[in-house]
Design an enzyme around this catalytic site. Structure first.
Site, PDB file in Angstrom:
ATOM      1  N   ALA A 279       1.099  -1.356   0.041  1.00 13.35           N
ATOM      2  CA  ALA A 279       0.170  -0.223   0.009  1.00 13.35           C
ATOM      3  C   ALA A 279       0.910   1.229  -0.188  1.00 13.35           C
ATOM      4  O   ALA A 279       1.815   1.326   0.633  1.00 13.35           O
ATOM      5  CB  ALA A 279      -1.045  -0.041   1.259  1.00 13.35           C
ATOM      6  N   ASP A 280       0.349   2.212  -0.802  1.00 12.12           N
ATOM      7  CA  ASP A 280       1.207   3.649  -0.596  1.00 12.12           C
ATOM      8  C   ASP A 280       0.251   4.481   0.041  1.00 12.12           C
ATOM      9  O   ASP A 280       0.788   5.380   0.636  1.00 12.12           O
ATOM     10  CB  ASP A 280       1.314   4.191  -2.363  1.00 12.12           C
ATOM     11  CG  ASP A 280       2.377   3.437  -2.927  1.00 12.12           C
ATOM     12  OD1 ASP A 280       3.588   3.983  -3.032  1.00 12.12           O
ATOM     13  OD2 ASP A 280       2.060   2.415  -3.319  1.00 12.12           O
ATOM     14  N   ARG A 281      -0.909   4.343   0.154  1.00 10.89           N
ATOM     15  CA  ARG A 281      -1.639   5.106   1.211  1.00 10.89           C
ATOM     16  C   ARG A 281      -2.982   4.372   1.628  1.00 10.89           C
ATOM     17  O   ARG A 281      -3.564   3.755   0.824  1.00 10.89           O
ATOM     18  CB  ARG A 281      -2.310   6.196   0.594  1.00 10.89           C
ATOM     19  CG  ARG A 281      -2.715   7.485   1.619  1.00 10.89           C
ATOM     20  CD  ARG A 281      -3.395   8.674   0.958  1.00 10.89           C
ATOM     21  NE  ARG A 281      -2.101   9.491   0.473  1.00 10.89           N
ATOM     22  CZ  ARG A 281      -1.503  10.580   1.222  1.00 10.89           C
ATOM     23  NH1 ARG A 281      -2.167  11.032   2.019  1.00 10.89           N
ATOM     24  NH2 ARG A 281      -0.648  11.197   0.377  1.00 10.89           N
TER      25      ARG A 281
END
EC number: 5.3.1.23
Length: 416
Positions: A279-281
């Site tokens: 995940a990046d955010r």
């Protein structure tokens, strides 16, 4: 420095001499080359060009680049000394290098928080430098420790899930992009879970009635991080894997399914039980921004769970669990839903061309070439990320021993 020696160390920081180098991931898997990061501008370019990538890794590189920059400040003459305002401006600039991944912004905002006790006109001094240095070192060390905890927690979740399902025999995992040592300080997030699971659940040493047989990394178009980087890591670790195109996932799951007797090979017929992604955010409701193609994987898993094999699927008997793995620094509680996430768009040429070394008939590596694969001058849409709705996510694994799952209303509670 360029060598042919393989390594999984993405970031080198000399704590005594304050020197930062990053592994140029654009050259992998055919060449190992470290490039120096001498200031914030170097870090901006390396992050923007994706010479370093992965949300945790770019946060660490960003923080270390600030340490290097401030160290340079202290060496300058009195007439060219830098102020708090100068540094804050540089931090704001660096944040814009990759807007979707929250880790970089979080790290740089933490540094800005350290600076708030000073006036904007104050000169950067040794005391300020030491605070930033200590923060960056802690960020690196904690990321490595947290990644190992993510691996342990993910392994436990997998064991608990398969035990609850009374599953026996071999199983497979699908992943996308690169979420391993090359994307972090080490071990990795989603790939860290895969590492930990393979170490504990190999056929010959598993204490369970099931074992991890095979990994299927998606190539991850258009930048091919799965093909270039994840296969590099899996091969390095000698974890059994087979590379697939992004658009093969549905066919693969169907082919490997328990109810289907058409295995690709007899030693690769283990059904897919988990899709594990990074995940990046991750926002407050659990919506998750990750590499483009992740949303697609979640919808495929949902189809097989609800429409193909388990028409009355419940949370405990789903055939394929969709797991998000990330440190808690990736959780953004200031953003309510995925609709509010800014999605970075990459240049069109990354989709219309392929870049790589020329290989001769014997496999010897030659010069790097850029090859066109699309009609010149066409319209191109190239988002780097997509958002997976929380409804399609089964669990979120962090360094916290408590694995986040949804309540009876289908909602995550990440405020813990």
């Amino acid at each position: 420095m360029s060598t042919t020696t393989r390594t999984l160390q993405a970031i080198k920081f000399d704590r005594d001499n304050i020197k930062l180098e990053i592994l140029d991931q654009l050259l992998l898997p055919y060449s190992t080359s470290y490039i120096p990061i001498n200031n914030i501008e170097d870090a901006f370019k390396a992050i923007k060009l994706m010479q370093v990538r992965g949300a945790p890794a770019i946060a660490i590189v960003g923080a270390f680049s600030v340490v290097v920059e401030v160290s340079n400040y202290l060496k300058q003459s009195d007439s060219n000394q830098k102020t708090i305002k100068n540094l804050n401006d540089s931090l704001n600039y660096l944040i814009t290098s990759r807007p979707t991944a929250v880790n970089l912004a979080n790290a740089l905002n933490d540094i800005k928080q350290l600076l708030q006790k000073y006036n904007e006109t104050d000169i950067i001094d040794e005391k300020i430098y030491q605070q930033i240095y200590d923060y960056a070192i802690t960020l690196y060390d904690e990321d490595l420790a947290n990644n190992k905890k993510i691996g342990e927690n993910g392994l436990k979740y997998i064991i608990d899930t398969l035990t609850e399902q009374n599953f026996k025999g071999p199983f497979s995992i699908i992943t996308i992009c690169n979420t391993g040592s090359l994307a972090t300080s080490g071990h990795g997030t989603a790939l860290g879970i895969i590492r930990s699971t393979y170490q504990a659940l190999q056929k010959n040493n598993s204490k369970q009635d099931f074992w991890l047989d095979h990994i299927y990394p998606c190539e991850t178009r258009p930048y091919n991080q799965g093909a270039k980087l994840t296969t590099y890591e899996l091969d390095y670790e000698q974890i059994p894997f087979t590379l697939i195109c992004d658009n093969m996932v549905s066919s693969l799951i169907n082919t490997l399914s328990d109810d289907n007797k058409k295995p690709i090979k007899t030693d690769q017929s283990a059904p897919v039980k988990f899709i594990i992604v990074g995940a990046d955010r991750i926002v407050e409701n659990g919506d998750t921004a990750n590499k483009i193609g992740t949303f697609q994987l979640s919808t495929i898993a949902n189809f097989f769970n609800t429409n193909r094999f388990n028409t009355t699927a419940t949370a405990t008997n789903k055939q394929i669990k969709f797991i998000v793995a990330a440190p808690k620094t990736t959780i953004d509680l200031n953003t309510k839903t995925g609709d509010d996430i800014v999605i970075e768009e990459r240049p069109a040429n990354e989709l219309t061309t392929l870049v790589g070394p020329l290989l001769n008939e014997s496999g010897k590596v030659g010069e790097k070439l850029t090859v066109g694969i699309a009609t010149p001058g066409i319209s191109v849409w190239n988002p780097a990320f997509d958002v997976t709705p929380h409804e399609l996510i089964d669990s979120i694994v962090t360094e916290d021993p408590h694995v986040f799952t949804k309540d009876k209303n289908g909602e995550f509670n990440l405020i813990k």
